[in-house]
Design an enzyme around this catalytic site. Structure first.
Site, mmCIF file in Angstrom:
data_model
loop_
_atom_site.group_PDB
_atom_site.id
_atom_site.type_symbol
_atom_site.label_atom_id
_atom_site.label_comp_id
_atom_site.label_asym_id
_atom_site.label_seq_id
_atom_site.Cartn_x
_atom_site.Cartn_y
_atom_site.Cartn_z
ATOM 1 N N THR A 12 31.829 54.733 17.386
ATOM 2 C CA THR A 12 30.530 55.208 17.872
ATOM 3 C C THR A 12 29.575 54.062 18.222
ATOM 4 O O THR A 12 28.462 54.306 18.683
ATOM 5 C CB THR A 12 29.858 56.096 16.803
ATOM 6 O OG1 THR A 12 29.879 55.349 15.569
ATOM 7 C CG2 THR A 12 30.599 57.405 16.619
ATOM 8 N N VAL A 15 30.353 48.430 20.964
ATOM 9 C CA VAL A 15 31.672 47.916 21.335
ATOM 10 C C VAL A 15 32.709 49.046 21.305
ATOM 11 O O VAL A 15 33.519 49.195 22.215
ATOM 12 C CB VAL A 15 32.116 46.766 20.389
ATOM 13 C CG1 VAL A 15 33.545 46.322 20.715
ATOM 14 C CG2 VAL A 15 31.162 45.581 20.489
ATOM 15 N N ARG A 100 38.685 35.102 11.979
ATOM 16 C CA ARG A 100 38.929 34.244 13.149
ATOM 17 C C ARG A 100 39.419 32.848 12.794
ATOM 18 O O ARG A 100 40.227 32.272 13.509
ATOM 19 C CB ARG A 100 37.645 34.120 13.987
ATOM 20 C CG ARG A 100 37.324 35.376 14.745
ATOM 21 C CD ARG A 100 36.062 35.160 15.566
ATOM 22 N NE ARG A 100 35.591 36.421 16.089
ATOM 23 C CZ ARG A 100 34.311 36.739 16.247
ATOM 24 N NH1 ARG A 100 33.367 35.862 15.923
ATOM 25 N NH2 ARG A 100 33.971 37.912 16.729
ATOM 26 N N CYS A 129 32.017 36.826 21.525
ATOM 27 C CA CYS A 129 31.778 37.083 22.959
ATOM 28 C C CYS A 129 31.419 35.814 23.751
ATOM 29 O O CYS A 129 31.915 35.604 24.859
ATOM 30 C CB CYS A 129 30.668 38.118 23.120
ATOM 31 S SG CYS A 129 29.360 37.970 21.899
ATOM 32 N N GLY A 160 24.705 42.589 22.429
ATOM 33 C CA GLY A 160 25.555 41.824 21.521
ATOM 34 C C GLY A 160 25.217 42.070 20.062
ATOM 35 O O GLY A 160 26.014 41.768 19.171
ATOM 36 N N LYS A 213 30.255 29.365 15.396
ATOM 37 C CA LYS A 213 31.416 30.157 15.831
ATOM 38 C C LYS A 213 31.951 29.588 17.133
ATOM 39 O O LYS A 213 33.153 29.372 17.296
ATOM 40 C CB LYS A 213 31.015 31.628 16.067
ATOM 41 C CG LYS A 213 30.778 32.455 14.811
ATOM 42 C CD LYS A 213 30.260 33.852 15.210
ATOM 43 C CE LYS A 213 29.626 34.556 14.045
ATOM 44 N NZ LYS A 213 28.950 35.811 14.436
ATOM 45 N N HIS A 242 26.147 38.212 28.883
ATOM 46 C CA HIS A 242 25.712 36.920 28.342
ATOM 47 C C HIS A 242 25.844 35.872 29.455
ATOM 48 O O HIS A 242 26.848 35.838 30.173
ATOM 49 C CB HIS A 242 26.614 36.476 27.178
ATOM 50 C CG HIS A 242 26.437 37.276 25.920
ATOM 51 N ND1 HIS A 242 25.505 38.281 25.770
ATOM 52 C CD2 HIS A 242 27.092 37.199 24.724
ATOM 53 C CE1 HIS A 242 25.595 38.779 24.534
ATOM 54 N NE2 HIS A 242 26.548 38.153 23.892
ATOM 55 N N ASN A 315 29.427 41.072 27.698
ATOM 56 C CA ASN A 315 29.722 40.794 26.292
ATOM 57 C C ASN A 315 30.413 41.947 25.583
ATOM 58 O O ASN A 315 31.174 41.746 24.646
ATOM 59 C CB ASN A 315 28.424 40.421 25.564
ATOM 60 C CG ASN A 315 27.320 41.423 25.787
ATOM 61 O OD1 ASN A 315 26.833 41.584 26.914
ATOM 62 N ND2 ASN A 315 26.933 42.132 24.749
HETATM 63 P P1 NAP Z 1 26.973 48.861 16.521
HETATM 64 O O1 NAP Z 1 26.608 49.372 17.855
HETATM 65 O O2 NAP Z 1 25.917 48.724 15.493
HETATM 66 O O3 NAP Z 1 28.169 49.762 15.940
HETATM 67 C C1 NAP Z 1 28.666 49.607 14.653
HETATM 68 C C2 NAP Z 1 29.848 50.530 14.444
HETATM 69 O O4 NAP Z 1 30.375 50.341 13.136
HETATM 70 C C3 NAP Z 1 29.463 52.010 14.538
HETATM 71 O O5 NAP Z 1 30.529 52.751 15.077
HETATM 72 C C4 NAP Z 1 29.279 52.364 13.070
HETATM 73 O O6 NAP Z 1 29.456 53.742 12.800
HETATM 74 C C5 NAP Z 1 30.403 51.575 12.456
HETATM 75 N N1 NAP Z 1 30.197 51.435 11.019
HETATM 76 C C6 NAP Z 1 29.130 50.928 10.385
HETATM 77 N N2 NAP Z 1 29.279 51.039 9.039
HETATM 78 C C7 NAP Z 1 30.476 51.627 8.841
HETATM 79 C C8 NAP Z 1 31.185 52.041 7.689
HETATM 80 N N3 NAP Z 1 30.694 51.861 6.472
HETATM 81 N N4 NAP Z 1 32.392 52.640 7.860
HETATM 82 C C9 NAP Z 1 32.879 52.844 9.091
HETATM 83 N N5 NAP Z 1 32.259 52.494 10.233
HETATM 84 C C10 NAP Z 1 31.058 51.885 10.097
HETATM 85 O O7 NAP Z 1 27.616 47.396 16.642
HETATM 86 P P2 NAP Z 1 28.550 46.808 17.802
HETATM 87 O O8 NAP Z 1 27.734 46.018 18.737
HETATM 88 O O9 NAP Z 1 29.430 47.872 18.334
HETATM 89 O O10 NAP Z 1 29.401 45.734 17.013
HETATM 90 C C11 NAP Z 1 30.252 46.076 15.963
HETATM 91 C C12 NAP Z 1 30.933 44.828 15.447
HETATM 92 O O11 NAP Z 1 31.822 44.337 16.450
HETATM 93 C C13 NAP Z 1 29.987 43.660 15.166
HETATM 94 O O12 NAP Z 1 29.425 43.757 13.890
HETATM 95 C C14 NAP Z 1 30.871 42.470 15.325
HETATM 96 O O13 NAP Z 1 31.571 42.180 14.136
HETATM 97 C C15 NAP Z 1 31.815 42.947 16.396
HETATM 98 N N6 NAP Z 1 31.423 42.431 17.703
HETATM 99 C C16 NAP Z 1 32.201 41.574 18.236
HETATM 100 C C17 NAP Z 1 31.902 41.059 19.445
HETATM 101 C C18 NAP Z 1 32.774 40.053 20.002
HETATM 102 O O14 NAP Z 1 32.292 39.289 20.783
HETATM 103 N N7 NAP Z 1 34.015 39.996 19.687
HETATM 104 C C19 NAP Z 1 30.813 41.436 20.179
HETATM 105 C C20 NAP Z 1 29.994 42.349 19.627
HETATM 106 C C21 NAP Z 1 30.330 42.838 18.386
HETATM 107 P P3 NAP Z 1 28.171 54.741 12.741
HETATM 108 O O15 NAP Z 1 27.787 55.001 14.161
HETATM 109 O O16 NAP Z 1 28.745 55.923 12.049
HETATM 110 O O17 NAP Z 1 27.116 54.026 11.966
HETATM 111 C C1 3JM Z 2 28.808 39.748 16.788
HETATM 112 O O1 3JM Z 2 29.220 42.250 9.888
HETATM 113 C C2 3JM Z 2 28.551 41.443 10.501
HETATM 114 O O2 3JM Z 2 27.811 40.635 9.932
HETATM 115 C C3 3JM Z 2 28.686 41.453 11.994
HETATM 116 C C4 3JM Z 2 27.893 40.430 12.662
HETATM 117 C C5 3JM Z 2 28.301 40.218 14.110
HETATM 118 C C6 3JM Z 2 29.387 39.446 14.477
HETATM 119 C C7 3JM Z 2 30.362 38.953 13.443
HETATM 120 O O3 3JM Z 2 30.061 37.991 12.718
HETATM 121 O O4 3JM Z 2 31.439 39.553 13.350
HETATM 122 C C8 3JM Z 2 27.484 40.776 15.102
HETATM 123 C C9 3JM Z 2 27.757 40.547 16.428
HETATM 124 C C10 3JM Z 2 29.632 39.200 15.815
HETATM 125 C C11 3JM Z 2 30.740 38.321 16.238
HETATM 126 O O5 3JM Z 2 31.385 38.646 17.259
HETATM 127 O O6 3JM Z 2 30.984 37.274 15.631
#
Ligand code: NAP
Ligand code: 3JM
Length: 337
Positions: A12, A15, A100, A129, A160, A213, A242, A315
């Site tokens: 949800t 990402v 990572r 990203c 992001g 990172k 980005h 991103n």
């Molecule tokens: P977001 O919009 O805040 O979405 C967070 C997701 O995690 C939602 O689906 C949320 O569910 C779920 N979640 C939170 N707490 C949970 C729990 N206790 N159990 C199960 N699901 C849970 O954040 P986002 O931007 O999508 O990013 C999510 C993560 O992806 C980041 O924290 C980061 O680690 C990673 N990320 C990576 C990149 C990359 O460059 N590789 C980029 C952006 C993000 P609900 O809707 O139910 O709260």
């Molecule tokens: C991008 O759980 C967290 O603290 C998530 C923080 C976060 C991250 C991460 O560290 O995984 C938010 C947005 C990233 C990332 O891609 O590194």
């Protein structure tokens, strides 16, 4: 390709929703799609291939019969649940920073180090990203001329930080235009009409975790600990995409014309570089194009082996969901052989 069962953890989120879209757009061979999130979202529905799929609460038992588990729910969730997915027989592709830099975990960008993906022990990490778009642009330069120095400054969009940050930028912008008081929850300062030179927490060396990172991940992906790289990461009031200003010093002199020719042929790169017609990569173009866009290519004036460029990518897609799905495609392709 045979069909596989996929779980999306964090379905949800900003990402996770993009993961579902990318799977559909690329006709990924999905037999069963399991959507997982927190308890709060359980019972919600997301659309996939014209069907509504119910979101379930993530538990340790969510991964029975799953082939690929795509995690994007933050690093603490990955640390808690990834091993349960692996034990159940799934390959985890994790978008968080949790694994990572673990030696046992490959860190993969398919255009750059596809061979590393096959060395996994159940978990493959998706880079940050900002790192992904940087290494895609670096790779052909590195192969042709070697790289000894990188100075990168980022201009990162609010998506992001997730869906709450997108809302915060919109709400603050509306409040300011209506001369109302702004609310601030996600960022340490007002983000609307502002730039924040801080992404993630500060470390003891005065760099932020986001900057570190990029430094560590670039060396790991390029298999070169000697690259001298420094980074400054800033958050800008942009919704998606980005942007990065990149300065490189190559080992051998590389001329800009031949670099442009190489970029023109590289899959995953779109050269947008026609300064006389004001054409260069823009953040908003990342809502249309999936490639890493490169422009403003020019030779440095002070250093003879210096190159400057501007790079932009989406991103949430190449920086997260798309790269993760491409890793799964890479593994599936190999299973076919
Ligand atoms: P977001 O919009 O805040 O979405 C967070 C997701 O995690 C939602 O689906 C949320 O569910 C779920 N979640 C939170 N707490 C949970 C729990 N206790 N159990 C199960 N699901 C849970 O954040 P986002 O931007 O999508 O990013 C999510 C993560 O992806 C980041 O924290 C980061 O680690 C990673 N990320 C990576 C990149 C990359 O460059 N590789 C980029 C952006 C993000 P609900 O809707 O139910 O709260
Ligand atoms: C991008 O759980 C967290 O603290 C998530 C923080 C976060 C991250 C991460 O560290 O995984 C938010 C947005 C990233 C990332 O891609 O590194």
């Amino acid at each position: 390709m045979g069909e596989v069962n996929i779980a999306v953890v964090g379905a949800t989120g900003a990402v996770g929703r993009e993961m579902v879209k990318v799977l559909e757009e690329r006709n990924f061979p999905v037999a069963n799609l399991v959507l997982l999130a927190s308890q709060k979202s359980s019972g919600e529905f997301l659309k996939f291939n014209g069907k509504k799929i119910e979101v379930s609460e993530l538990t340790k038992n969510s991964f029975k019969n799953i082939d690929f588990a795509l995690f994007s729910a933050g690093s603490s969730i990955s640390k808690k649940y990834a091993t349960h997915a692996v034990t159940a027989g799934a390959v985890v592709i994790d978008n968080s920073s949790a694994f990572r830099m673990d030696n046992q975990v490959p860190l993969v960008v398919p255009e750059v180090n596809p061979q590393d993906a096959f060395k996994h022990n159940g978990i493959i990490a998706n880079p940050n990203c900002s790192t992904i778009q940087l290494v895609v642009a670096l790779k052909p330069v590195y192969d042709k001329a070697g790289i000894k120095r990188i100075i990168v400054s980022t201009y990162q969009s609010v998506s992001g930080t997730g869906k709450k940050a997108i809302d915060e930028l919109m709400e603050q912008t509306k409040a300011i235009l209506n001369k109302k008081k702004i609310k601030r929850e996600v960022y340490p300062h007002q983000i609307a009409f502002n730039i924040l030179p801080q992404i993630d927490e500060f470390e003891n060396n005065a760099f932020t975790r986001e900057e570190m990172k990029m430094i560590h991940e670039t060396k790991k992906i390029m298999h070169d600990d000697d690259i001298k790289i420094t980074a400054t990461a800033a958050r800008v009031p942009v919704l998606y995409g980005h942007s990065e200003s990149v300065y490189l010093e190559t080992e051998k002199i590389m001329d800009i014309k031949s670099l442009k020719q190489i970029y023109l042929k590289m899959p995953g790169i779109k050269l947008v570089d026609d300064i006389h017609n004001a054409k260069y990569p823009l953040a908003i173009m990342s809502e249309i194009y999936d490639e890493v866009m490169i422009g403003r290519l020019r030779k440095d004036l002070a250093v003879k082996n210096g190159i400057n460029m501007w790079i932009v990518a989406n991103n949430l897609r190449k920086g997260a969901a798309l790269n993760a799905v491409q890793i799964a495609e890479l593994l599936l392709g190999s299973q076919e052989k």
